[in-house]
Each structure stands twice: as structure tokens, then as C-alpha cells.
Design a protein around this motif. Structure first.
Motif, PDB file in Angstrom:
ATOM      1  N   ARG A 104       3.069  -1.010   4.648  1.00 55.14           N
ATOM      2  CA  ARG A 104       1.792  -1.711   4.865  1.00 55.14           C
ATOM      3  C   ARG A 104       1.490  -2.562   3.648  1.00 55.14           C
ATOM      4  NH1 ARG A 104      -2.637   2.171   5.326  1.00 55.14           N
ATOM      5  NH2 ARG A 104      -3.851   0.318   5.866  1.00 55.14           N
ATOM      6  N   PHE A 105       1.024  -3.817   3.908  1.00 58.08           N
ATOM      7  CA  PHE A 105       0.735  -4.753   2.816  1.00 58.08           C
ATOM      8  C   PHE A 105      -0.685  -5.287   2.973  1.00 58.08           C
ATOM      9  CE2 PHE A 105       5.271  -4.716   3.315  1.00 58.08           C
ATOM     10  CZ  PHE A 105       5.772  -4.777   2.015  1.00 58.08           C
ATOM     11  N   LYS A 106      -1.238  -5.668   1.824  1.00 52.55           N
ATOM     12  CA  LYS A 106      -2.531  -6.343   1.816  1.00 52.55           C
ATOM     13  C   LYS A 106      -2.474  -7.472   0.802  1.00 52.55           C
ATOM     14  CE  LYS A 106      -5.972  -2.891   3.223  1.00 52.55           C
ATOM     15  NZ  LYS A 106      -7.184  -2.157   2.777  1.00 52.55           N
ATOM     16  N   PRO A 107      -3.253  -8.522   1.044  1.00 54.80           N
ATOM     17  CA  PRO A 107      -3.369  -9.545   0.000  1.00 54.80           C
ATOM     18  C   PRO A 107      -3.946  -8.910  -1.269  1.00 54.80           C
ATOM     19  CG  PRO A 107      -4.196 -10.374   2.084  1.00 54.80           C
ATOM     20  CD  PRO A 107      -3.959  -8.908   2.273  1.00 54.80           C
ATOM     21  N   ILE A 108      -3.599  -9.480  -2.398  1.00 54.46           N
ATOM     22  CA  ILE A 108      -3.989  -8.867  -3.673  1.00 54.46           C
ATOM     23  C   ILE A 108      -5.504  -8.696  -3.772  1.00 54.46           C
ATOM     24  CG2 ILE A 108      -4.125  -9.326  -6.156  1.00 54.46           C
ATOM     25  CD1 ILE A 108      -1.291 -10.278  -6.082  1.00 54.46           C
TER      26      ILE A 108
ATOM     27  N   ILE B  78       0.839  -1.203   0.000  1.00 54.29           N
ATOM     28  CA  ILE B  78       0.000   0.000   0.000  1.00 54.29           C
ATOM     29  C   ILE B  78       0.874   1.253   0.000  1.00 54.29           C
ATOM     30  CG2 ILE B  78      -1.751   1.274   1.291  1.00 54.29           C
ATOM     31  CD1 ILE B  78      -2.716  -1.408   2.395  1.00 54.29           C
ATOM     32  N   THR B  79       2.014   1.175   0.694  1.00 52.09           N
ATOM     33  CA  THR B  79       2.901   2.338   0.802  1.00 52.09           C
ATOM     34  C   THR B  79       3.461   2.723  -0.563  1.00 52.09           C
ATOM     35  OG1 THR B  79       3.498   1.627   3.032  1.00 52.09           O
ATOM     36  CG2 THR B  79       4.894   3.316   1.984  1.00 52.09           C
ATOM     37  N   ASP B  80       3.998   1.708  -1.291  1.00 49.23           N
ATOM     38  CA  ASP B  80       4.613   1.973  -2.600  1.00 49.23           C
ATOM     39  C   ASP B  80       3.641   1.789  -3.758  1.00 49.23           C
ATOM     40  OD1 ASP B  80       7.012   2.607  -1.469  1.00 49.23           O
ATOM     41  OD2 ASP B  80       7.883   0.602  -1.695  1.00 49.23           O
ATOM     42  N   GLN B  81       2.444   1.296  -3.472  1.00 51.73           N
ATOM     43  CA  GLN B  81       1.446   1.066  -4.516  1.00 51.73           C
ATOM     44  C   GLN B  81       2.004   0.169  -5.616  1.00 51.73           C
ATOM     45  OE1 GLN B  81      -2.070   2.552  -4.806  1.00 51.73           O
ATOM     46  NE2 GLN B  81      -1.459   2.282  -2.660  1.00 51.73           N
ATOM     47  N   GLN B  82       2.496  -1.038  -5.211  1.00 53.50           N
ATOM     48  CA  GLN B  82       3.021  -1.966  -6.198  1.00 53.50           C
ATOM     49  C   GLN B  82       2.860  -3.393  -5.696  1.00 53.50           C
ATOM     50  OE1 GLN B  82       7.195  -0.682  -6.229  1.00 53.50           O
ATOM     51  NE2 GLN B  82       7.769  -2.627  -5.252  1.00 53.50           N
ATOM     52  N   LEU B  83       2.837  -4.357  -6.639  1.00 53.51           N
ATOM     53  CA  LEU B  83       2.742  -5.766  -6.295  1.00 53.51           C
ATOM     54  C   LEU B  83       4.090  -6.268  -5.792  1.00 53.51           C
ATOM     55  CD1 LEU B  83       0.679  -6.950  -9.395  1.00 53.51           C
ATOM     56  CD2 LEU B  83      -0.140  -6.823  -7.036  1.00 53.51           C
ATOM     57  N   THR B  84       4.060  -7.154  -4.796  1.00 49.70           N
ATOM     58  CA  THR B  84       5.301  -7.702  -4.246  1.00 49.70           C
ATOM     59  C   THR B  84       5.106  -9.180  -3.932  1.00 49.70           C
ATOM     60  OG1 THR B  84       4.720  -7.178  -1.957  1.00 49.70           O
ATOM     61  CG2 THR B  84       5.909  -5.483  -3.202  1.00 49.70           C
TER      62      THR B  84
ATOM     63  N   LEU C 174     -14.927   7.171 -10.351  1.00 47.05           N
ATOM     64  CA  LEU C 174     -15.772   7.130 -11.544  1.00 47.05           C
ATOM     65  C   LEU C 174     -17.039   7.952 -11.352  1.00 47.05           C
ATOM     66  CD1 LEU C 174     -16.379   6.033 -14.358  1.00 47.05           C
ATOM     67  CD2 LEU C 174     -17.377   3.996 -13.292  1.00 47.05           C
ATOM     68  N   GLN C 175     -17.620   7.871 -10.161  1.00 45.98           N
ATOM     69  CA  GLN C 175     -18.811   8.662  -9.877  1.00 45.98           C
ATOM     70  C   GLN C 175     -18.503  10.158  -9.971  1.00 45.98           C
ATOM     71  OE1 GLN C 175     -21.886   7.533  -9.576  1.00 45.98           O
ATOM     72  NE2 GLN C 175     -21.079   5.464  -9.929  1.00 45.98           N
ATOM     73  N   GLN C 176     -17.324  10.540  -9.488  1.00 47.02           N
ATOM     74  CA  GLN C 176     -16.922  11.950  -9.590  1.00 47.02           C
ATOM     75  C   GLN C 176     -16.769  12.371 -11.056  1.00 47.02           C
ATOM     76  OE1 GLN C 176     -13.307  12.055  -7.313  1.00 47.02           O
ATOM     77  NE2 GLN C 176     -14.359  12.217  -5.343  1.00 47.02           N
ATOM     78  N   VAL C 177     -16.135  11.460 -11.840  1.00 45.26           N
ATOM     79  CA  VAL C 177     -15.963  11.756 -13.269  1.00 45.26           C
ATOM     80  C   VAL C 177     -17.316  11.865 -13.955  1.00 45.26           C
ATOM     81  CG1 VAL C 177     -15.067  10.867 -15.459  1.00 45.26           C
ATOM     82  CG2 VAL C 177     -13.681  10.689 -13.380  1.00 45.26           C
ATOM     83  N   LEU C 178     -18.218  10.895 -13.632  1.00 42.95           N
ATOM     84  CA  LEU C 178     -19.544  10.897 -14.255  1.00 42.95           C
ATOM     85  C   LEU C 178     -20.342  12.144 -13.892  1.00 42.95           C
ATOM     86  CD1 LEU C 178     -20.547   7.140 -13.776  1.00 42.95           C
ATOM     87  CD2 LEU C 178     -19.883   8.290 -15.900  1.00 42.95           C
ATOM     88  N   SER C 179     -20.183  12.600 -12.632  1.00 43.71           N
ATOM     89  CA  SER C 179     -20.912  13.807 -12.226  1.00 43.71           C
ATOM     90  C   SER C 179     -20.293  15.058 -12.832  1.00 43.71           C
ATOM     91  CB  SER C 179     -20.931  13.915 -10.696  1.00 43.71           C
ATOM     92  OG  SER C 179     -19.601  14.057 -10.193  1.00 43.71           O
ATOM     93  N   ASP C 180     -18.962  14.991 -13.126  1.00 43.34           N
ATOM     94  CA  ASP C 180     -18.277  16.152 -13.698  1.00 43.34           C
ATOM     95  C   ASP C 180     -18.491  16.249 -15.209  1.00 43.34           C
ATOM     96  OD1 ASP C 180     -16.467  18.411 -13.386  1.00 43.34           O
ATOM     97  OD2 ASP C 180     -14.995  17.206 -14.471  1.00 43.34           O
TER      98      ASP C 180
ATOM     99  N   ALA D 164      -7.190  -5.208  -4.230  1.00 43.72           N
ATOM    100  CA  ALA D 164      -7.981  -4.971  -5.448  1.00 43.72           C
ATOM    101  C   ALA D 164      -9.369  -4.467  -5.093  1.00 43.72           C
ATOM    102  CB  ALA D 164      -8.066  -6.248  -6.274  1.00 43.72           C
ATOM    103  N   ALA D 165      -9.966  -5.043  -4.008  1.00 46.10           N
ATOM    104  CA  ALA D 165     -11.295  -4.602  -3.581  1.00 46.10           C
ATOM    105  C   ALA D 165     -11.259  -3.142  -3.136  1.00 46.10           C
ATOM    106  CB  ALA D 165     -11.801  -5.499  -2.456  1.00 46.10           C
ATOM    107  N   ALA D 166     -10.193  -2.763  -2.385  1.00 49.10           N
ATOM    108  CA  ALA D 166     -10.077  -1.375  -1.921  1.00 49.10           C
ATOM    109  C   ALA D 166      -9.891  -0.423  -3.095  1.00 49.10           C
ATOM    110  CB  ALA D 166      -8.914  -1.247  -0.934  1.00 49.10           C
ATOM    111  N   VAL D 167      -8.998  -0.823  -4.029  1.00 47.56           N
ATOM    112  CA  VAL D 167      -8.771   0.026  -5.211  1.00 47.56           C
ATOM    113  C   VAL D 167     -10.030   0.116  -6.060  1.00 47.56           C
ATOM    114  CG1 VAL D 167      -7.439   0.271  -7.346  1.00 47.56           C
ATOM    115  CG2 VAL D 167      -6.292  -0.411  -5.243  1.00 47.56           C
ATOM    116  N   THR D 168     -10.763  -1.008  -6.154  1.00 50.25           N
ATOM    117  CA  THR D 168     -12.016  -1.002  -6.916  1.00 50.25           C
ATOM    118  C   THR D 168     -12.992  -0.002  -6.325  1.00 50.25           C
ATOM    119  OG1 THR D 168     -11.733  -3.319  -7.550  1.00 50.25           O
ATOM    120  CG2 THR D 168     -13.960  -2.407  -7.674  1.00 50.25           C
ATOM    121  N   GLN D 169     -13.060   0.034  -4.979  1.00 49.68           N
ATOM    122  CA  GLN D 169     -13.943   0.981  -4.310  1.00 49.68           C
ATOM    123  C   GLN D 169     -13.514   2.419  -4.599  1.00 49.68           C
ATOM    124  OE1 GLN D 169     -16.778   0.347  -2.653  1.00 49.68           O
ATOM    125  NE2 GLN D 169     -17.044   2.573  -2.483  1.00 49.68           N
TER     126      GLN D 169
END
Length: 421
Positions: A126-130, A106-112, A145-151, A134-139
Motif C-alpha cells: 500500500r502506498f500514499k503520497p508523501i 505504508i507496508t514497509d514504512q519507507q519512502l519510494t 505524544l498525548q500518551q507520553v504527556l499523560s504518562d 506525513a499527515a497520517a504519521v503526524t496524527q
């Protein structure tokens, strides 16, 4: 090549595939458990070195190192089969540790991989399972996306407005083109009409003068013809040398006697008729007088204001908030003046010109005797010209509206004159 050799080293010499549950013989060679079990049933020798394998060696020892390496190779092969291309497989393997990428830093925003997690490079991260990452990034992306759609509708509305402004600009440009063409055509028609009128006037004057001069020329040529005829007759008489014949011819030819008695010299009385062809001011000041005549075609009229105030500051007209206005101020040789609007004006200090609104020196280097000021309330622009040649000096934004026409200049004995159009 290194990858192929690595795979060969982990292949069973019997089945020639990657080891499956590898075991090691006393001679040190390794085989798949199933392959060597079948081989030893027929012959008690190592298939590679032919070393005897004791029959009492019923329990073959597992080669754990080969087993671990073989499992990794099989996993890599599985990934290769799953993603088909080596490049894609490499993307899912850690380039440093050749381990599958199972974590997301999460810190470096990369797969390890799990080895990276424990390394110094990612210490304290800080690390998370993929799947969780992925679920957090999807959220996050869903929210984004909602911000883009509203803009997007706002941007679409802005784009629509901008397109409308482009259309308005083109339409206004077309209208102005038509207006300019109409005004110039009106001036062209006026000039063409006046050109024909002046040419016709010149033609009539020419015809009148030529008629008078032709009448004079006819009279002169008649007198010349009569003189030459008389000269011939007298010369003929004078050619007679016999006195009797001479006198007889002289007395008998009464025309010569009559002409002699009635002859009056006309050489000094006949005068040349000079041309009176003259077009007055159109001959020497045609353009100037055409300009004066065209003032009748131009709707604005000059209103000449002579200001005799002893005050250096003068406000001529106040509260200009709509329309277009033009006026001229005679500055002459004054060493200091300010002209324009009360809060935005052009200043001259004897050497330089200044934009009072931005307080900057201008590059203009001329020395106009008369300054023209044009105010466009619609575009909120205040422009200055050398009024004698309409050379543009500078344009500024007056800032606030309405604008009061204003000037300030050094007082001298010459009156200050403002021409309003």
C-alpha cells in the motif's frame, strides 16, 4: 567524476550549460534551439564538425532523449541548490532509480519512487503520497505524544516517590548509625568502667600483698643483720689465741655473753609471705564474666523454656506480627529437626539443611548444637544462626504474617530447651 562527465555530456557545446530544448542537426550533433538558431544565422555550419547545414533546414528536430535526460539533470541540480549538499540531495532520490522520492510505502514504512511502486519488491504493498502519509504519521505522533504527556506526570510522581524513599533510606541509615554508635558507646563505657574497677581491685590487692611481704622482708633482713653482727663479734673473740686474753675478752664483753644466752635460731621460724594476688574468675574467665555482667546492660532477658511434650511438633509462641524477636532452640545431635516459623522453617535431615519456603538445599555445612532464630516483622525476614558463634546460616521471607514460633524434632531422652530473648 562519473556525475561530472554525465553533466558534460548533457551540456550544449555553444553555451556550455545543460541543454534547453535540445535539437539535433543532420550531422548528429545537438545544441540548444536558441544557441544553434543564432549560430546558423551567421554561418551555415555545424559549430562542432563544420558540416554544412542546408539553408532549407528551417525546422530543427527536437532531441527528445537529450531533452528528457537534461530535464532530469536540471531537476537534480534544482534539488542540489535547494538542499545545498550532494548527500542531502541523494537522500531525496531513489538510490536504485535516481528518481525523486514521491511516495511512502505504508507496508514497509519507507519512502519510494514511482518506479519502486511498480517493482517486484513492493508488489501488493500500500502506498500514499508523501503529504498524505506525513499527515497520517503526524496524527499518529500527535496521539502518541498525548500518551507520553499523560504518562510523564505518573513517572514524575514515581520518581519523586523513589527520591523520597532514597532520602528515607539515608535518614534511616543515619539514625541506625547513630543508634549503633550509641549502643556501642554504652557498651564501651561499661567495659571501660569495669576495666578500671578490675584494674583498681588488682592494684589494691597488689598493694596489700606487697605491704605484707615488705613487713616480712624487713623482719628477715633485721634478723640477718643481727646474726651477721653477732657472727663478727664471736669471730673476733675466737681469733685470740692467748688463753688469758681470750677468757678476759670473753668475760668483759657482756654483749656476746648476753647474746649467747638469749640466742634462739630463727632460720626455720622466719617464713616467706606468699602472694595472695587472685582475681577469681576475672583471671581465667574474664571475657565470659564480662559477657555475663553485660547481660545486665542488655534489656532482653533470657526466658528458658523446657519442653517435655511427647509430641514432635511444638508451637512455642503464636501470633508474632510486630517488632523484632529472637529465640534459640537446642537441637544437639538430633538427626532430624525443623525450627523457625510454622509455615517457614529451617530443616535438617541428618545430612542437609533446607529452606522449607523455597524447598531448596542450602550450602551451609556446619553442625550447630543450638539454632538462633531472628524475626524482623517490619522487613518480614526470618534469619537463622549458629547460636554458639552467631554464624549466619540463612535468611528467608516467612511469606504470610503473623508468624508462630515453631519447632519439630526427633524425640529422645534429652529435654527440648527453648531460650526466648
Amino acid at each position: 567524476m562519473a556525475s561530472a562527465s554525465y553533466t558534460e555530456d548533457l551540456s550544449c557545446p555553444i553555451c556550455l550549460t545543460i541543454f534547453a530544448d535540445p535539437v539535433i542537426l543532420p550531422c548528429g550533433h545537438s545544441f540548444c534551439r536558441e544557441c544553434i538558431t543564432v549560430s546558423l544565422k551567421s554561418q551555415h555550419q555545424c559549430p562542432q564538425c563544420r558540416a554544412t547545414v542546408p539553408t532549407e533546414e528551417n525546422n530543427l528536430l527536437t532531441n527528445h532523449i537529450l531533452k528528457s535526460l537534461a530535464e532530469k539533470v536540471k531537476e537534480n541540480e534544482k534539488l542540489k541548490n535547494e538542499y545545498r549538499h550532494d548527500k542531502e540531495v541523494a537522500e531525496w532520490l531513489c538510490p536504485e532509480h535516481d528518481e525523486k522520492l514521491k511516495l511512502f510505502c505504508i507496508t514497509d514504512q519507507q519512502l519510494t519512487c514511482v518506479i519502486c511502486r511498480d517493482g517486484e519488491k513492493h508488489e501488493g504493498h500500500r502506498f500514499k503520497p508523501i503529504k498524505e502519509a506525513a499527515a497520517a504519521v503526524t496524527q499518529e505522533l500527535t496521539t502518541f505524544l498525548q500518551q507520553v504527556l499523560s504518562d510523564t506526570p505518573t513517572i514524575e510522581s514515581t520518581a519523586k516517590t523513589q527520591r523520597e524513599e532514597i532520602t528515607k533510606t539515608k535518614e534511616k541509615s543515619h539514625q541506625l548509625m547513630t543508634q549503633i554508635s550509641s549502643k556501642f558507646e554504652e557498651m564501651h563505657q561499661f567495659l571501660r568502667k569495669r576495666e578500671e574497677e578490675i584494674k583498681n581491685e588488682l592494684k589494691h590487692k597488689e598493694e596489700d600483698d606487697v605491704e605484707k611481704m615488705s613487713e616480712s622482708l624487713n623482719a628477715i633482713e633485721t634478723a640477718l643483720s643481727e646474726n651477721r653482727e653477732l657472727e663478727g663479734k664471736v669471730s673476733s673473740v675466737l681469733e685470740i689465741t692467748d688463753p688469758e686474753k681470750f677468757l678476759k675478752s670473753w668475760t668483759e664483753d657482756k654483749t656476746v655473753v648476753t647474746a649467747k644466752s638469749s640466742f634462739r635460731p630463727r632460720g626455720n621460724t622466719l617464713k616467706v609471705v606468699n602472694t595472695s594476688l587472685y582475681l577469681g574468675p576475672y583471671e581465667s574467665h574474664l571475657q565470659f564474666f564480662m559477657w555475663k555482667e553485660m547481660l545486665q546492660l542488655i534489656k532482653p532477658r533470657e526466658e528458658r523454656l523446657t519442653v517435655q511434650s511427647n509430641s514432635a511438633n511444638v508451637t512455642v509462641v503464636s501470633q508474632l506480627s510486630s517488632g523484632q524477636h529472637y529465640w534459640e532452640v537446642e537441637v544437639g545431635q538430633r538427626e532430624y529437626w525443623e525450627v523457625g516459623g510454622q509455615n517457614s522453617f529451617l530443616k535438617f535431615d541428618g545430612q542437609n539443611y533446607y529452606d522449607s519456603h523455597q524447598n531448596k538445599v542450602l550450602a551451609f555445612a556446619g553442625r550447630p548444637q543450638k539454632i538462633g532464630i531472628y524475626l524482623n516483622c517490619e522487613s518480614k525476614e526470618l534469619s537463622f544462626y549458629d547460636a554458639d558463634g552467631m554464624t549466619h546460616i540463612h535468611t528467608m521471607l516467612p511469606g504470610s504474617m503473623p508468624v508462630s514460633a515453631y519447632f519439630k524434632m526427633a524425640i529422645n531422652r534429652n529435654p527440648r530447651i527453648v531460650c526466648w530473648y
